[in-house]
Design a protein around this motif. Structure first.
Motif, mmCIF file in Angstrom:
data_model
loop_
_atom_site.group_PDB
_atom_site.id
_atom_site.type_symbol
_atom_site.label_atom_id
_atom_site.label_comp_id
_atom_site.label_asym_id
_atom_site.label_seq_id
_atom_site.Cartn_x
_atom_site.Cartn_y
_atom_site.Cartn_z
ATOM 1 N N GLU A 78 30.723 -4.632 32.328
ATOM 2 C CA GLU A 78 30.053 -4.409 31.082
ATOM 3 C C GLU A 78 29.749 -3.103 30.828
ATOM 4 N N GLU A 79 29.513 -2.893 29.479
ATOM 5 C CA GLU A 79 29.370 -1.685 28.936
ATOM 6 C C GLU A 79 28.071 -0.930 29.376
ATOM 7 N N VAL A 80 28.118 0.335 29.645
ATOM 8 C CA VAL A 80 26.907 1.116 29.583
ATOM 9 C C VAL A 80 26.663 1.679 28.636
ATOM 10 N N THR A 81 25.323 1.881 27.874
ATOM 11 C CA THR A 81 25.055 2.123 26.604
ATOM 12 C C THR A 81 23.712 2.979 26.821
ATOM 13 N N LEU A 82 23.503 3.746 25.808
ATOM 14 C CA LEU A 82 22.326 4.921 26.019
ATOM 15 C C LEU A 82 21.093 3.893 25.965
ATOM 16 N N SER A 83 20.936 2.910 25.337
ATOM 17 C CA SER A 83 19.833 1.966 25.421
ATOM 18 C C SER A 83 19.581 1.421 26.853
ATOM 19 N N LYS A 84 20.778 1.007 27.223
ATOM 20 C CA LYS A 84 20.581 0.115 28.402
ATOM 21 C C LYS A 84 20.082 1.158 29.585
ATOM 22 N N VAL A 85 20.632 2.361 29.551
ATOM 23 C CA VAL A 85 20.285 3.265 30.530
ATOM 24 C C VAL A 85 18.845 3.677 30.491
ATOM 25 N N ALA A 86 18.386 3.864 29.294
ATOM 26 C CA ALA A 86 16.896 4.204 29.085
ATOM 27 C C ALA A 86 16.119 3.119 29.484
ATOM 28 N N GLY A 87 16.593 1.762 29.316
ATOM 29 C CA GLY A 87 15.689 0.602 29.607
ATOM 30 C C GLY A 87 15.532 0.744 31.099
ATOM 31 N N MET A 88 16.726 0.890 31.948
ATOM 32 C CA MET A 88 16.672 0.875 33.419
ATOM 33 C C MET A 88 15.872 2.028 33.982
ATOM 34 N N LEU A 89 15.989 3.081 33.198
ATOM 35 C CA LEU A 89 15.033 4.627 33.758
ATOM 36 C C LEU A 89 13.554 3.864 33.586
ATOM 37 N N LEU A 90 13.399 3.269 32.401
ATOM 38 C CA LEU A 90 11.891 2.965 32.155
ATOM 39 C C LEU A 90 11.349 1.807 33.494
ATOM 40 N N ILE A 91 12.357 0.884 33.653
ATOM 41 C CA ILE A 91 12.047 0.009 34.860
ATOM 42 C C ILE A 91 11.859 0.838 36.016
ATOM 43 N N LEU A 92 12.757 1.933 36.511
ATOM 44 C CA LEU A 92 12.422 2.501 37.638
ATOM 45 C C LEU A 92 11.181 3.524 37.511
ATOM 46 N N GLY A 93 10.785 3.911 36.458
ATOM 47 C CA GLY A 93 9.679 4.563 36.383
ATOM 48 C C GLY A 93 8.480 3.862 36.669
ATOM 49 N N GLY A 94 8.342 2.633 36.241
ATOM 50 C CA GLY A 94 7.581 1.780 36.308
ATOM 51 C C GLY A 94 7.256 1.321 37.899
ATOM 52 N N ILE A 95 8.531 0.981 38.473
ATOM 53 C CA ILE A 95 8.213 0.535 39.890
ATOM 54 C C ILE A 95 7.749 1.910 40.702
ATOM 55 N N LEU A 96 8.166 3.195 40.467
ATOM 56 C CA LEU A 96 7.740 4.297 41.186
ATOM 57 C C LEU A 96 6.252 4.559 40.998
ATOM 58 N N LEU A 97 5.749 4.304 39.765
ATOM 59 C CA LEU A 97 4.293 4.130 39.471
ATOM 60 C C LEU A 97 3.398 3.305 40.291
ATOM 61 N N LEU A 98 4.086 1.997 40.356
ATOM 62 C CA LEU A 98 3.364 1.109 41.094
ATOM 63 C C LEU A 98 3.327 1.290 42.736
ATOM 64 N N LYS A 99 4.124 2.092 43.408
ATOM 65 C CA LYS A 99 4.398 2.284 44.872
ATOM 66 C C LYS A 99 3.360 2.639 45.367
#
Length: 138
Positions: A117-138
């Motif tokens: 599946e294609e990697v797009t800027l919007s998908k990468v941005a979404g994944m970075l937001l998810i990762l950031g949220g996880i790190l904040l909760l840790k």
């Protein structure tokens, strides 16, 4: 628009159900709670069968489809659900749910690696937001 509405409704239901589960887990062990929850799934399937006149696609299913769907049912419906109940019983719902809801990150990676599946800027941005949220909760 219908797809968006259905996805939003799904998100609402998936957001509401852990609240019900957290309350239900207050005085019971996760394994027992899981078995009781399965009775709700069974009842829902019985109702679905009663109101669905025929299942023409069953005859069209191949062994590969059957295998992957059964395997997915075991992983999501048994293994992950029991692990989730253990985490939900032990932790705060406001911390457990955002972490368990990061599964799109893993889906994105698997889709990219194995399905091409294609990697797009919007998908990468979404994944970075998810990762950031996880790190904040840790």
């Amino acid at each position: 628009m219908e797809t968006f509405f259905l996805a939003l409704l799904t998100a609402f239901i998936w957001g509401f159900v852990p609240f019900l589960e957290k309350v239900g887990l207050s005085s019971v062990e996760p394994t027992a709670a899981y078995m009781v929850r399965c009775s709700g799934v069974f009842l829902g399937v019985v109702i679905l069968i009663a109101f669905t006149p025929q299942f023409p696609s069953f005859g069209k299913m191949g062994v590969k489809s059957i295998f992957f769907l059964i395997f997915a049912g075991i992983l999501a419906g048994v293994v992950a659900q029991l692990v989730f109940y253990k985490a939900l019983k032990m932790g705060e719902i406001s911390r457990v749910i955002p972490i368990t809801s990061c599964y799109p990150l893993f889906t994105f990676l698997l889709g990219w690696i194995f399905l091409g599946e294609e990697v797009t800027l919007s998908k990468v941005a979404g994944m970075l937001l998810i990762l950031g949220g996880i790190l904040l909760l840790k």
